[in-house]
Motif scaffolding. Structure first.
Motif, PDB file in Angstrom:
ATOM      1  N   GLU A   1     -24.053-128.153 -10.379  1.00  0.00           N
ATOM      2  CA  GLU A   1     -24.328-126.998 -11.073  1.00  0.00           C
ATOM      3  C   GLU A   1     -23.426-125.761 -11.128  1.00  0.00           C
ATOM      4  N   HIS A   2     -22.976-125.567 -10.052  1.00  0.00           N
ATOM      5  CA  HIS A   2     -22.125-124.611  -9.671  1.00  0.00           C
ATOM      6  C   HIS A   2     -20.856-124.631 -10.358  1.00  0.00           C
ATOM      7  N   SER A   3     -20.377-125.977 -10.371  1.00  0.00           N
ATOM      8  CA  SER A   3     -18.826-126.253 -11.055  1.00  0.00           C
ATOM      9  C   SER A   3     -19.222-126.224 -12.490  1.00  0.00           C
ATOM     10  N   GLU A   4     -20.215-126.689 -12.965  1.00  0.00           N
ATOM     11  CA  GLU A   4     -20.201-126.522 -14.547  1.00  0.00           C
ATOM     12  C   GLU A   4     -20.570-125.282 -15.034  1.00  0.00           C
ATOM     13  N   ARG A   5     -21.253-124.415 -14.100  1.00  0.00           N
ATOM     14  CA  ARG A   5     -21.362-122.967 -14.489  1.00  0.00           C
ATOM     15  C   ARG A   5     -20.114-122.059 -14.503  1.00  0.00           C
ATOM     16  N   GLU A   6     -19.482-122.441 -13.561  1.00  0.00           N
ATOM     17  CA  GLU A   6     -18.078-121.592 -13.232  1.00  0.00           C
ATOM     18  C   GLU A   6     -17.100-122.084 -14.427  1.00  0.00           C
ATOM     19  N   LEU A   7     -17.146-123.232 -14.646  1.00  0.00           N
ATOM     20  CA  LEU A   7     -16.092-123.979 -15.884  1.00  0.00           C
ATOM     21  C   LEU A   7     -16.617-123.378 -17.083  1.00  0.00           C
ATOM     22  N   ARG A   8     -17.814-123.521 -17.318  1.00  0.00           N
ATOM     23  CA  ARG A   8     -18.327-122.648 -18.823  1.00  0.00           C
ATOM     24  C   ARG A   8     -17.919-121.096 -18.890  1.00  0.00           C
ATOM     25  N   THR A   9     -18.157-120.485 -17.721  1.00  0.00           N
ATOM     26  CA  THR A   9     -17.726-118.970 -17.908  1.00  0.00           C
ATOM     27  C   THR A   9     -16.280-118.898 -18.088  1.00  0.00           C
ATOM     28  N   MET A  10     -15.595-119.700 -17.382  1.00  0.00           N
ATOM     29  CA  MET A  10     -13.961-119.624 -17.507  1.00  0.00           C
ATOM     30  C   MET A  10     -13.644-120.191 -19.103  1.00  0.00           C
ATOM     31  N   SER A  11     -14.470-121.218 -19.562  1.00  0.00           N
ATOM     32  CA  SER A  11     -14.231-121.784 -20.814  1.00  0.00           C
ATOM     33  C   SER A  11     -14.342-120.622 -21.891  1.00  0.00           C
ATOM     34  N   ILE A  12     -15.548-119.930 -21.824  1.00  0.00           N
ATOM     35  CA  ILE A  12     -15.889-118.685 -22.697  1.00  0.00           C
ATOM     36  C   ILE A  12     -14.646-117.548 -22.803  1.00  0.00           C
ATOM     37  N   PHE A  13     -14.321-117.323 -21.648  1.00  0.00           N
ATOM     38  CA  PHE A  13     -13.335-116.382 -21.310  1.00  0.00           C
ATOM     39  C   PHE A  13     -12.005-116.672 -21.987  1.00  0.00           C
ATOM     40  N   VAL A  14     -11.727-118.035 -21.731  1.00  0.00           N
ATOM     41  CA  VAL A  14     -10.303-118.634 -22.336  1.00  0.00           C
ATOM     42  C   VAL A  14     -10.530-118.697 -23.821  1.00  0.00           C
ATOM     43  N   GLN A  15     -11.559-119.192 -24.338  1.00  0.00           N
ATOM     44  CA  GLN A  15     -11.677-119.308 -25.640  1.00  0.00           C
ATOM     45  C   GLN A  15     -11.360-117.767 -26.418  1.00  0.00           C
ATOM     46  N   ALA A  16     -11.938-116.924 -25.774  1.00  0.00           N
ATOM     47  CA  ALA A  16     -11.936-115.488 -26.439  1.00  0.00           C
ATOM     48  C   ALA A  16     -10.585-115.041 -26.288  1.00  0.00           C
ATOM     49  N   SER A  17      -9.954-115.233 -25.283  1.00  0.00           N
ATOM     50  CA  SER A  17      -8.576-114.859 -25.131  1.00  0.00           C
ATOM     51  C   SER A  17      -7.482-115.370 -26.054  1.00  0.00           C
ATOM     52  N   ALA A  18      -7.604-116.819 -25.809  1.00  0.00           N
ATOM     53  CA  ALA A  18      -6.806-117.638 -26.859  1.00  0.00           C
ATOM     54  C   ALA A  18      -6.937-117.304 -28.072  1.00  0.00           C
ATOM     55  N   ASN A  19      -7.968-117.107 -28.885  1.00  0.00           N
ATOM     56  CA  ASN A  19      -8.247-116.841 -30.164  1.00  0.00           C
ATOM     57  C   ASN A  19      -7.644-115.439 -30.489  1.00  0.00           C
ATOM     58  N   ARG A  20      -7.730-114.461 -29.651  1.00  0.00           N
ATOM     59  CA  ARG A  20      -7.117-113.172 -29.787  1.00  0.00           C
ATOM     60  C   ARG A  20      -5.466-113.438 -29.815  1.00  0.00           C
ATOM     61  N   ALA A  21      -5.023-114.292 -28.775  1.00  0.00           N
ATOM     62  CA  ALA A  21      -3.686-114.230 -28.491  1.00  0.00           C
ATOM     63  C   ALA A  21      -2.769-115.100 -29.898  1.00  0.00           C
ATOM     64  N   LEU A  22      -3.792-116.133 -30.351  1.00  0.00           N
ATOM     65  CA  LEU A  22      -3.390-116.736 -31.756  1.00  0.00           C
ATOM     66  C   LEU A  22      -3.571-115.914 -32.783  1.00  0.00           C
ATOM     67  N   ARG A  23      -4.389-115.254 -33.075  1.00  0.00           N
ATOM     68  CA  ARG A  23      -4.741-114.263 -34.187  1.00  0.00           C
ATOM     69  C   ARG A  23      -3.425-113.416 -34.255  1.00  0.00           C
ATOM     70  N   TYR A  24      -3.051-112.830 -33.111  1.00  0.00           N
ATOM     71  CA  TYR A  24      -2.322-111.719 -33.223  1.00  0.00           C
ATOM     72  C   TYR A  24      -0.690-112.391 -33.219  1.00  0.00           C
ATOM     73  N   ALA A  25      -0.722-113.856 -32.953  1.00  0.00           N
ATOM     74  CA  ALA A  25       0.546-114.367 -32.675  1.00  0.00           C
ATOM     75  C   ALA A  25       1.310-113.946 -31.616  1.00  0.00           C
ATOM     76  N   LEU A  26       0.837-114.035 -30.520  1.00  0.00           N
ATOM     77  CA  LEU A  26       1.309-113.565 -29.120  1.00  0.00           C
ATOM     78  C   LEU A  26       1.200-115.003 -28.474  1.00  0.00           C
ATOM     79  N   PRO A  27       2.399-115.750 -28.344  1.00  0.00           N
ATOM     80  CA  PRO A  27       2.451-117.060 -27.757  1.00  0.00           C
ATOM     81  C   PRO A  27       2.703-116.856 -26.321  1.00  0.00           C
ATOM     82  N   GLU A  28       3.425-115.460 -26.233  1.00  0.00           N
ATOM     83  CA  GLU A  28       3.575-115.373 -24.488  1.00  0.00           C
ATOM     84  C   GLU A  28       2.266-115.075 -23.814  1.00  0.00           C
ATOM     85  N   ALA A  29       1.234-114.482 -24.550  1.00  0.00           N
ATOM     86  CA  ALA A  29      -0.175-114.071 -24.181  1.00  0.00           C
ATOM     87  C   ALA A  29      -0.710-115.494 -23.997  1.00  0.00           C
ATOM     88  N   LEU A  30      -0.625-116.392 -24.902  1.00  0.00           N
ATOM     89  CA  LEU A  30      -1.283-117.726 -24.556  1.00  0.00           C
ATOM     90  C   LEU A  30      -0.602-118.533 -23.517  1.00  0.00           C
TER      91      LEU A  30
END
Length: 812
Positions: free
Chosen positions: A46-75
């Motif tokens: 339960e702890h691993s899944e909860r931590e991974l989901r939190t991490m995935s949400i954060f990564v998704q939001a950050s990756a979407n912004r980096a790709l939207r603004y065409a910032l490969p270094e940020a990605l």
């Protein structure tokens, strides 16, 4: 040497309980360990899944912004920071066609190819456009599929990517077990403690009390008292102990009863024999051994027929087997033979013994040697039917014979006669020479009459000095019988006038003869005897030494009897009767009671003898009135004694005719109630005439009064109708020996023998004996020696009741 583990039987409750506790404890600890490990593993997942989901949400939001603004270094930086996590194995971004767009985790480059499972996961994520997390058991990792959007070349058509994060799950089952080992040990110790306490409780409150109960039962089985070495406090076991104690107590009671029964059977004076259904002897008690002379070993295994003498009728055996095979008891007599060859008579009761299903399995025989009783019965039969002095048939036998002749006369229309012979002046002979000499005279007369007894003549002795000859009904008419009777009477008188040799002395006697014929009318045997007695009395009244035949025309006597009966009826109504009493002395010579007698004070004739009016009352209904008068006056006197604390018995004569009346019991009960006298002090004397007819009804009435406490006595025993069988049926408490037996004691051996026989018989039946006609001191001493009561002129003559009370100082 006995092993210490020998006490633990595999079948014992103790072993089974210990084994059960061990199995349950082991199973519980194992189950608890498994549960703790699984809980740890589940929590880690339960702890691993909860931590991974939190991490995935954060990564998704950050990756979407980096790709939207065409910032490969940020990605790149986002993926690098994600891959830098301590549990992230690699981060890979896949294009729509499954090709790798970016990858972080150089140590995993060689394993960056897309597996089948990940390809499926990639496709599902592109379709759903949602983050999905799944666990890959073969790699012990979680894989998060994160959909990422980037602006496309065409407006409104974005490029779709899927970022895969492979997250290492840090804990296995072994790791969880290692992490939770402390808690597991604590839980195991707690469980062990609980099971130890449970075992201690079971041992203290169940096992040890059970062992104590078992030991107590073993001791009880060995005959010791049922006693527990340890107190049992458990309610359920206490109930069991109480129940077992009750069972043991009941067993002890039954064993004690069985022991007593066995002792009673073994020590019984009656023989007890048990056979199986085939008749083989399986048990005999000591009484059988003593009675037969055979040892127990000689009897066991044999058939009871070995004791037979061959004298028992075949019909006895037939009735025996018929009864017992039908499951019924049987009682009868056997004539058996002892081992020494002597024979004996045995009364035996045979009873079938049945099992629980009702089947007969054995037969029980209760045996009693009645040889002596049979001998006594034969002697009493002789007393009942034969005169003890002359050994001639007595009045009972004469009446039986006469009844038979009356039936023959009625059937054949023939005629017969009864002849009574009375020795003249016999009283003078007794007074002058003594009763024993008078007995010798009677024996001489018996011998003379027996020697000259004719064919079809029946000779008997009616008592005292009167003999009887019944001439059989063989004559065609009354004229013929009267002619023959006249000739026969003359021959008898001549025969009796011939001198007798008595003790070497010539004795000249004369006789008076009274006769009565029968055949003309239907008459009873008593009536015929009475007619002959009337003729005899007339002959005696005319001076004796003559013979008379009863004639219906003897009007004077008939008139006198009729007038006496009428006067007696008036006497009862007007109180002309007087109560007299005569003392009865016990075996110590002390006053024990009195017999009530009646006297008649006639206004003109003076004192009338009971011998004159009682026979008249007996032949009419006056006897019941006379009995009731005497009974009422006697009970009134008895009540006087009772009120003054004097417990003397009062004997009252009751006529057989009165007993046979319908209201006899009711009448006696009413008089008792009216007078208030104690019924236990009342003795009703009945003559042996009671045994002539309607015996069963008389017995029932006597028993009804006996239940009230009233005693009954057989009066004038030996002069009438008594027989052993009837006396045993009657509720009798007392036997009164007729004075004809007492007259010759203690000097006449035959009289002494007869009296002792009667006393022995009475004592065997627990009956009181009263001797009538005690007239001498030697007779009184003889009675005291035998332990019987006495009554007679030696003590006193009958006197009026108030004078009697004054004489004896009673109720004064």
């Amino acid at each position: 040497m006995t092993s210490p583990f020998s006490r633990f039987s595999f079948a014992s409750l103790r072993f089974q309980f210990v084994l059960l506790v061990m199995v349950l404890g082991t199973f519980t600890i194992a189950l608890s360990t498994f549960a703790i490990v699984q809980d740890q593993v589940r929590t880690s997942h339960e702890h691993s899944e909860r931590e991974l989901r939190t991490m995935s949400i954060f990564v998704q939001a950050s990756a979407n912004r980096a790709l939207r603004y065409a910032l490969p270094e940020a990605l790149e930086e986002i993926m690098a920071e994600t891959a830098a996590h301590r549990r992230v194995q690699r981060v890979v971004m896949y294009r729509r066609d499954g090709a790798i767009a970016h990858s972080v985790g150089a140590y995993l480059q060689d394993d960056a190819s897309l597996t089948d499972k990940m390809a499926v996961k990639l496709e599902q994520t592109q379709i759903s456009e949602r983050i999905s997390i799944s666990f890959m058991e073969d790699r012990n990792t979680y894989v998060a599929a994160i959909p990422v959007l980037a602006p496309g070349e065409l407006l409104g058509v974005p490029n779709r990517y899927v970022m895969m994060i492979e997250y290492l799950h840090p804990i296995t089952a072994a790791d969880a077990f290692a992490n939770r080992i402390g808690r597991i040990l604590v839980a195991a110790c707690a469980l062990v403690g609980i099971y130890f306490l449970l075992f201690w409780y079971w041992r203290t409150w169940v096992s040890q009390p059970s062992q104590a109960l078992i030991q107590a039962l073993k001791k009880a089985r060995d005959g010791e008292a049922f006693k527990l070495d340890k107190e049992i406090k458990t309610q359920e076991l206490r109930v069991i102990v109480d129940a077992v104690a009750d069972m043991v107590a009941q067993r002890d009671i039954h064993e004690e009863k069985l022991r007593k029964l066995t002792a009673a059977v073994e020590q019984s004076h009656e023989g007890i024999l048990i056979t199986n259904r085939q008749g083989t002897i399986e048990y005999v008690n000591d009484a059988v051994v003593k009675a037969t002379g055979y040892s127990e070993d000689e009897l066991l295994g044999q058939n009871p027929r070995m004791l037979g003498s061959g004298q028992t009728p075949a019909s006895t055996f037939a009735s025996l087997w018929k009864a017992i095979l039908n499951g019924q008891s049987w009682t009868g007599e056997f004539y058996n033979r002892r081992k020494d060859g002597s024979e004996y008579i045995e009364l035996q009761t045979v009873t079938p013994l049945k099992d629980k299903s009702g089947e007969v399995t054995h037969f029980l025989g209760i045996k009693q040697d009645i040889t002596e009783q049979k001998s006594i019965q034969e002697r009493l039969h002789f007393l009942a039917y034969f005169d003890t002095l002359t050994h001639l048939p007595n009045r009972t036998s004469v009446l039986d014979m006469l009844r038979n002749e009356l039936e023959v006369a009625s059937r054949k229309q023939s005629w017969g006669a009864v002849v009574l012979i009375n020795i003249d002046r016999m009283k003078d002979i007794n007074d002058a020479r003594g009763f024993q000499y008078g007995n010798d005279v009677l024996l001489a007369m018996t011998s003379r009459l027996t020697e000259h007894q004719m064919e079809r003549h029946f000779l008997g002795h009616l008592g005292a000095d009167t003999f009887c000859i019944v001439i059989s009904a063989q004559f065609r008419d009354s004229m013929q019988i009267r002619t023959v009777l006249d000739e026969y009477a003359n021959k008898l008188m001549a025969l009796c006038q011939e001198p007798f040799d008595v003790r070497g002395e010539r004795v000249q006697l004369t006789v008076s003869i009274g006769a009565a014929v029968f055949g003309e009318l239907q008459r009873s045997a008593d009536d015929v005897i009475q007619s002959a007695e009337t003729a005899l009395h007339n002959a005696k009244r005319k001076g004796g030494n003559q013979h008379l035949v009863y004639r219906p025309a003897d009007g004077q006597e008939i008139e006198r009897l009729y007038q006496t009966e009428a006067d007696l009826r008036v006497a009862i109504e007007q109180g002309q009767l007087i109560l007299y009493l005569q003392a009865q002395m016990d075996q110590a010579g002390e006053l024990a009671g009195a017999e009530a007698l009646v006297r008649w004070q006639h206004p003109q004739s003076g004192m009338v003898s009971p011998a004159e009016f009682i026979p008249i009352a007996e032949r009419s209904d006056l006897i019941a009135d006379l009995d009731r008068w005497v009974l009422r006056r006697s009970l009134e006197v008895l009540k006087r004694w009772q009120d003054r604390g004097q417990r003397l018995t009062m004997s009252v004569n009751i006529s057989p005719r009165h007993i046979q009346s319908a209201r006899f019991v009711e009448s006696v009960t009413e008089i008792l109630k009216e007078t208030g006298a104690d019924p236990t002090l009342l003795v009703l004397e009945v003559t042996e005439g009671l045994l002539v007819e309607d015996v069963e009804q008389s017995i029932q009435k006597m028993k009804a009064l006996s239940e009230l406490g009233i005693q009954f006595a057989i009066d004038d025993l030996g002069t009438g109708y008594s027989s052993l069988s009837y006396i045993r049926q009657l509720p009798v408490h007392e036997l009164k020996i007729d004075q004809s037996f007492i007259r010759g004691i203690p000097h006449t051996q035959s009289d002494v023998t007869m009296v002792k026989t009667i006393v022995s018989f009475a004592q065997n039946l627990n009956l009181r004996v009263v001797a009538e006609g005690v007239e001498t001191r030697s007779q009184s001493k003889f009675c005291e020696k035998l332990g019987i009561w006495g009554q007679g002129y030696f003590y006193e003559k009958p006197i009026e009741w108030h004078l009697w009370q004054r004489k004896w100082g009673v109720a004064m």
